[in-house]
Design an enzyme around this catalytic site. Structure first.
Site, PDB file in Angstrom:
ATOM      1  N   SER A  67      48.156  47.501  -5.097  1.00  0.00           N
ATOM      2  CA  SER A  67      48.643  47.508  -6.484  1.00  0.00           C
ATOM      3  C   SER A  67      49.324  48.832  -6.788  1.00  0.00           C
ATOM      4  O   SER A  67      49.723  49.562  -5.880  1.00  0.00           O
ATOM      5  CB  SER A  67      47.479  47.238  -7.441  1.00  0.00           C
ATOM      6  OG  SER A  67      47.973  46.970  -8.735  1.00  0.00           O
ATOM      7  N   ASN A  68      49.475  49.156  -8.039  1.00  0.00           N
ATOM      8  CA  ASN A  68      50.111  50.420  -8.441  1.00  0.00           C
ATOM      9  C   ASN A  68      49.484  50.909  -9.743  1.00  0.00           C
ATOM     10  O   ASN A  68      48.577  50.278 -10.281  1.00  0.00           O
ATOM     11  CB  ASN A  68      51.625  50.234  -8.574  1.00  0.00           C
ATOM     12  CG  ASN A  68      51.955  49.175  -9.605  1.00  0.00           C
ATOM     13  OD1 ASN A  68      51.764  49.375 -10.788  1.00  0.00           O
ATOM     14  ND2 ASN A  68      52.420  48.008  -9.149  1.00  0.00           N
ATOM     15  N   HIS A  69      49.985  52.025 -10.235  1.00  0.00           N
ATOM     16  CA  HIS A  69      49.321  52.696 -11.366  1.00  0.00           C
ATOM     17  C   HIS A  69      49.706  52.181 -12.753  1.00  0.00           C
ATOM     18  O   HIS A  69      49.256  52.722 -13.745  1.00  0.00           O
ATOM     19  CB  HIS A  69      49.651  54.194 -11.340  1.00  0.00           C
ATOM     20  CG  HIS A  69      49.056  54.898 -10.172  1.00  0.00           C
ATOM     21  ND1 HIS A  69      47.707  54.997  -9.989  1.00  0.00           N
ATOM     22  CD2 HIS A  69      49.628  55.536  -9.121  1.00  0.00           C
ATOM     23  CE1 HIS A  69      47.463  55.669  -8.873  1.00  0.00           C
ATOM     24  NE2 HIS A  69      48.613  56.005  -8.323  1.00  0.00           N
ATOM     25  N   SER A  70      50.558  51.180 -12.843  1.00  0.00           N
ATOM     26  CA  SER A  70      51.013  50.751 -14.177  1.00  0.00           C
ATOM     27  C   SER A  70      49.846  50.225 -15.013  1.00  0.00           C
ATOM     28  O   SER A  70      49.008  49.468 -14.524  1.00  0.00           O
ATOM     29  CB  SER A  70      52.086  49.669 -14.033  1.00  0.00           C
ATOM     30  OG  SER A  70      52.415  49.182 -15.303  1.00  0.00           O
TER      31      SER A  70
END
Ligand code: CTP
Length: 398
Positions: free
Chosen positions: A208-211
């Site tokens: 995933s990512n930090h959004s």
């Protein structure tokens, strides 16, 4: 309309000060965060204790708190407030504010404030009608302040006429009317993707990512407040669901795509603010992967590009907004995305800007359009950035 607004109720010396207790209570009931400022003389009409209890906040009277050396900062107070309501506004305070006289915390806060200021005059009939008072009210209006007119009735002196402070309910109605959003997107349907997709590796792990989805949620709220029918497709966010918004909870890019695909046809505006994982593991292990070997190689395959895919079928009257988060060649890359994905505008975030991007409550954006125009905005809260984007969409469409 007033929910979560920050309002200073500034109380000056007038017998109508007793009504400020009702005003504070009504505002608190409406979900307003209230801070009360009083002039020294106002404390002779109503006690700070009453207003502190009702507002659930300490009351500010002097610059310095007793002999503690604790300083009440009028600039901070003025900047904190979404609105200041001077109620009751005595003839004396009206005159001071109209003529630049700053001799207490209340007037200093008025002069430092950047928010709208409302005056609810309260005085006897002849004082109210005096040309000096009328002139002061005109001056205050000419500076951009708002006057909540006095009402007709029996005055404390026994005289009958104008001069009574507007009833607290009427003051609240005046404020609600002021803050009421114009329903400029009434009848329009808006779809927004938000958050970070998760691509499963095994039953307990993902890519995933930090959004956080904050920007997309702020946009959803803003469009809804302006009358749009909003459909928010959110991936893995921990933010409270905005009111009056249809909410679709998804996790992976594929799930987000499937929901978006069913909605897109009926939409007038589509906003792609989600941070979608570009790749996902080719195989998802059915059991938790054990650490049996020194290295582990995951083979990734491309995910669907939601914005690109829907952009191919975009109808003439639809308006698509893309986001681009870039670390280099920002404008060039953002414009390429705009063309490739058939966006009407692209909102560019640069990770180089302090306070902008993932997890911050602030953001600094530029908007690029199809004709190569670039509009830069300063660092603002995500709520204010949402206002800017929504305003830009409105200007582009209407
Ligand atoms: N987007 C999307 N689906 C994807 C990838 C991106 O809908 N699979 C949308 C994003 O929501 C955003 C825009 O496309 O509005 C640009 O996303 P970004 O990740 O910056 O661009 P990519 O096309 O993924 O390009 P790259 O990662 O190579 O910069």
């Amino acid at each position: 309309m007033l929910q979560n607004k920050k309002i200073i109720v500034a109380v000056t010396a007038s017998i109508a000060a007793y009504k400020s207790a009702f005003l504070v209570r009504l505002l608190v009931k409406k979900g307003v965060e209230v801070k009360v400022l009083m002039s020294q003389r106002a404390t002779e009409f109503i006690t700070p204790l009453t207003l502190a209890t009702l507002s659930k906040n300490p009351v500010f009277v002097d610059f310095v708190k007793d002999k503690t050396g604790i300083w009440h900062n009028h600039v901070e107070l003025g900047l904190w407030a979404d609105a200041i309501v001077v109620a009751p506004a005595s003839a004396h305070t009206l005159a001071k504010c109209a003529n630049g006289i700053c001799d207490n915390l209340l007037t200093a806060t008025y002069f430092s404030a950047r928010c709208p200021v409302f005056f609810a005059p309260a005085m006897d009939l002849d004082m109210y009608r005096h040309p000096a008072t009328e002139e002061n009210l005109r001056k205050l209006e000419s500076y951009g302040n708002y006057i909540i007119p006095s009402e007709y009735g029996e005055l404390a002196s026994g005289l009958i006429g104008e001069g009574r402070m507007a009833e607290p309910e009427h003051i609240v109605a005046f404020l609600e009317n002021f803050f009421q959003e114009k329903q400029i997107f009434a009848g329009k349907k808006v779809m927004i993707t938000a958050g970070a997709t998760r691509e499963a590796i095994d039953p307990v792990r993902f890519i995933s990512n930090h959004s956080t989805g904050k920007m997309g949620f702020a946009l959803a709220e803003c469009f809804a407040q302006k009358g749009a029918e909003v459909h928010l497709i959110a991936a893995n966010t921990a933010i409270a669901q905005p009111e009056k918004v249809s909410f679709y909870k998804v996790s992976s890019a594929q799930e987000m795509f499937e929901v978006a695909q069913t909605l897109v046809e009926q939409m007038d505006i589509c906003i792609f603010s989600a941070a979608v994982a570009d790749y996902r593991p080719k195989e998802v292990a059915t059991e938790k992967i054990k650490k049996n070997s020194e290295t582990l190689t995951l083979e990734l395959i491309k995910n669907v590009d939601i914005a690109f895919s829907l952009g191919q079928k975009k109808k003439k009257n639809q308006f698509f907004v893309g986001f681009a988060l870039e670390t280099q060649n920002e404008i060039e890359n953002a414009l390429q995305k705009l063309k490739k994905k058939n966006f009407d505008i692209v909102v560019l975030n640069s990770l180089k800007d302090e306070g902008a991007g993932f997890a911050y409550d602030t953001n600094k954006i530029s908007i690029l359009d199809k004709n190569g125009n670039k509009t830069d905005f300063s660092l603002k809260s995500k709520k204010e950035v949402a206002e800017d984007i929504v305003g830009y969409v409105y200007e582009s469409l209407f």
